[in-house]
Design a protein around this motif. Structure first.
Motif, PDB file in Angstrom:
ATOM      1  N   UNK A   1      20.335  -2.554   9.445  1.00 10.71           N
ATOM      2  CA  UNK A   1      21.668  -1.998   9.164  1.00 10.71           C
ATOM      3  C   UNK A   1      21.796  -0.611   9.800  1.00 10.71           C
ATOM      4  N   UNK A   2      20.734   0.158   9.763  1.00  9.97           N
ATOM      5  CA  UNK A   2      20.790   1.508  10.350  1.00  9.97           C
ATOM      6  C   UNK A   2      20.802   1.411  11.887  1.00  9.97           C
ATOM      7  N   UNK A   3      20.129   0.406  12.415  1.00  8.34           N
ATOM      8  CA  UNK A   3      20.190   0.175  13.870  1.00  8.34           C
ATOM      9  C   UNK A   3      21.634  -0.127  14.271  1.00  8.34           C
TER      10      UNK A   3
ATOM     11  N   UNK B   1      17.736  15.101  -4.829  1.00 11.53           N
ATOM     12  CA  UNK B   1      17.484  15.031  -6.266  1.00 11.53           C
ATOM     13  C   UNK B   1      18.797  15.140  -7.055  1.00 11.53           C
ATOM     14  N   UNK B   2      19.718  15.964  -6.595  1.00 15.17           N
ATOM     15  CA  UNK B   2      21.016  16.133  -7.274  1.00 15.17           C
ATOM     16  C   UNK B   2      21.855  14.849  -7.279  1.00 15.17           C
ATOM     17  N   UNK B   3      21.631  13.965  -6.297  1.00 17.65           N
ATOM     18  CA  UNK B   3      22.464  12.747  -6.210  1.00 17.65           C
ATOM     19  C   UNK B   3      21.666  11.485  -6.556  1.00 17.65           C
ATOM     20  N   UNK B   4      20.419  11.665  -7.001  1.00 18.28           N
ATOM     21  CA  UNK B   4      19.510  10.513  -7.190  1.00 18.28           C
ATOM     22  C   UNK B   4      20.128   9.443  -8.092  1.00 18.28           C
ATOM     23  N   UNK B   5      20.906   9.868  -9.093  1.00 19.81           N
ATOM     24  CA  UNK B   5      21.480   8.909 -10.052  1.00 19.81           C
ATOM     25  C   UNK B   5      22.470   7.954  -9.373  1.00 19.81           C
ATOM     26  N   UNK B   6      22.963   8.337  -8.191  1.00 18.73           N
ATOM     27  CA  UNK B   6      23.970   7.519  -7.500  1.00 18.73           C
ATOM     28  C   UNK B   6      23.352   6.650  -6.400  1.00 18.73           C
ATOM     29  N   UNK B   7      22.023   6.674  -6.278  1.00 20.38           N
ATOM     30  CA  UNK B   7      21.414   6.040  -5.102  1.00 20.38           C
ATOM     31  C   UNK B   7      20.802   4.663  -5.357  1.00 20.38           C
ATOM     32  N   UNK B   8      20.668   4.271  -6.609  1.00 20.38           N
ATOM     33  CA  UNK B   8      19.948   3.027  -6.898  1.00 20.38           C
ATOM     34  C   UNK B   8      20.552   1.830  -6.156  1.00 20.38           C
ATOM     35  N   UNK B   9      19.710   1.079  -5.474  1.00 18.89           N
ATOM     36  CA  UNK B   9      20.153  -0.127  -4.765  1.00 18.89           C
ATOM     37  C   UNK B   9      20.806   0.155  -3.421  1.00 18.89           C
ATOM     38  N   UNK B  10      20.866   1.432  -3.042  1.00 23.96           N
ATOM     39  CA  UNK B  10      21.536   1.778  -1.770  1.00 23.96           C
ATOM     40  C   UNK B  10      20.513   2.125  -0.685  1.00 23.96           C
ATOM     41  N   UNK B  11      21.039   2.220   0.524  1.00 25.22           N
ATOM     42  CA  UNK B  11      20.223   2.701   1.644  1.00 25.22           C
ATOM     43  C   UNK B  11      20.439   4.202   1.763  1.00 25.22           C
TER      44      UNK B  11
ATOM     45  N   UNK C   1      14.139   4.141  14.504  1.00 29.73           N
ATOM     46  CA  UNK C   1      14.528   3.826  13.121  1.00 29.73           C
ATOM     47  C   UNK C   1      13.297   3.291  12.393  1.00 29.73           C
ATOM     48  N   UNK C   2      12.829   4.067  11.423  1.00 33.31           N
ATOM     49  CA  UNK C   2      11.623   3.689  10.677  1.00 33.31           C
ATOM     50  C   UNK C   2      11.972   3.447   9.214  1.00 33.31           C
ATOM     51  N   UNK C   3      11.373   2.422   8.641  1.00 29.90           N
ATOM     52  CA  UNK C   3      11.627   2.139   7.229  1.00 29.90           C
ATOM     53  C   UNK C   3      10.800   0.945   6.805  1.00 29.90           C
ATOM     54  N   UNK C   4      10.473   0.893   5.531  1.00 26.37           N
ATOM     55  CA  UNK C   4       9.617  -0.195   5.040  1.00 26.37           C
ATOM     56  C   UNK C   4      10.392  -1.477   4.779  1.00 26.37           C
ATOM     57  N   UNK C   5      11.714  -1.383   4.633  1.00 27.86           N
ATOM     58  CA  UNK C   5      12.543  -2.563   4.367  1.00 27.86           C
ATOM     59  C   UNK C   5      13.264  -2.952   5.672  1.00 27.86           C
ATOM     60  N   UNK C   6      12.846  -4.068   6.236  1.00 29.65           N
ATOM     61  CA  UNK C   6      13.356  -4.415   7.575  1.00 29.65           C
ATOM     62  C   UNK C   6      14.872  -4.669   7.581  1.00 29.65           C
TER      63      UNK C   6
END
Ligand SMILES: NC(=O)c1ccc[n+]([C@@H]2O[C@H](COP(=O)([O-])OP(=O)(O)OC[C@H]3O[C@@H](n4cnc5c(N)ncnc54)[C@H](OP(=O)(O)O)[C@@H]3O)[C@@H](O)[C@H]2O)c1
Length: 224
Positions: free
Chosen positions: A170-172, A87-97, A160-165
């Motif tokens: 990238x995480x793989x 929550x403290x860094x949420x403002x920096x996360x938009x558009x990122x993984x 590696x689980x995520x809704x965006x393949x």
């Protein structure tokens, strides 16, 4: 991904898991920033890793500055600190993984599966951040124990689980880059299995007096 490797910020990167993964990624050529609640502690952690690496490859910053500079943000904090840290860094996360490594352990009985009411720790984070952040779950089953010892091959597959393949892919790559094996484990809700599995691995560690049990998936293409 482009030819340039993405910059990785590891929130809670002063801890065992974050510094271990950061060490391996820096060794593999990724620009790595350790994040901390204290910029000074982060810089000390980075200096320790640079000493081990023999080169100044890792930087240290407060968590928010680290998240702002990175393309991929990795979270390695205790479960009790997961939501406030993100929550403290949420403002920096938009558009990122955002790669969440959090295991919802409830001390002192960490060898028991105790999942949160929301289902899994990571789903709660996707819900909190919304669709603008691609949340991926990974690395919960990788013990920190041998990560800083490059002579040791860490024997563990990474679910590696995520809704965006594409984000999962990238995480793989991140897992594969450090000699682990990343495996598509389906949508984010499947993270519940990796999160629960860690308590099983802790039980195995305790019973067999070993530091870092891991997992292997069989039957994949290329295996006998
Ligand atoms: N250790 C393992 O082998 C392992 C394996 C797989 C998964 N995991 C998971 O990875 C996560 C990190 O594990 P770890 O063993 O590295 O944990 P850790 O060493 O206890 O903590 C990691 C970092 O989190 C930050 N932190 C601690 N308490 C905090 C709080 N109340 N608020 C904000 N930040 C706090 C600290 O950084 P600063 O004080 O510098 O801010 C600390 O260095 C956990 O969810 C764990 O279950 C661990």
């Amino acid at each position: 991904m482009t030819d340039t490797l993405p910059t990785l910020a590891i929130l809670g990167g002063t801890g065992a898991e974050g510094s271990g993964l950061g060490f391996r990624w820096a060794h593999a050529g990724y620009p790595v920033i350790l994040g901390s609640r204290s910029a000074e502690r982060a810089q000390e952690g980075a200096a320790e890793l640079n000493k081990l690496l023999g080169r100044d490859l890792v930087r240290g910053m407060d968590n928010l500055s680290a998240a702002k500079e990175a393309q991929i943000v990795i979270v390695t904090v205790p479960y009790s600190a997961q939501k406030p840290t993100i929550s403290d860094v949420a403002s920096a996360l938009d558009g990122k993984i955002l790669v969440d490594v959090t295991v919802p352990l409830v001390p002192p009985k960490v060898n028991r599966v105790q999942l949160p009411a929301e289902g899994s720790a990571v789903e709660a984070i996707q819900h909190m951040l919304g669709a603008g952040v691609k949340v991926v779950s990974a690395f919960q089953n990788v013990s920190a124990h041998h990560l800083k010892d490059l002579s040791h091959t860490v024997e563990c597959d990474v679910l590696v689980a995520g809704d965006d393949i594409p984000s999962r892919e990238i995480v793989i790559e991140l897992a594969n880059a450090v000699g682990l094996r990343g495996i598509h484990a389906g949508p984010l809700c499947n993270s519940v299995v990796a999160e629960a599995l860690t308590s099983v691995l802790i039980s195995i560690n305790q019973r067999y007096k070993i530091p870092g049990a891991g997992i292997r998936i069989t039957g994949l293409p290329g295996q006998d």
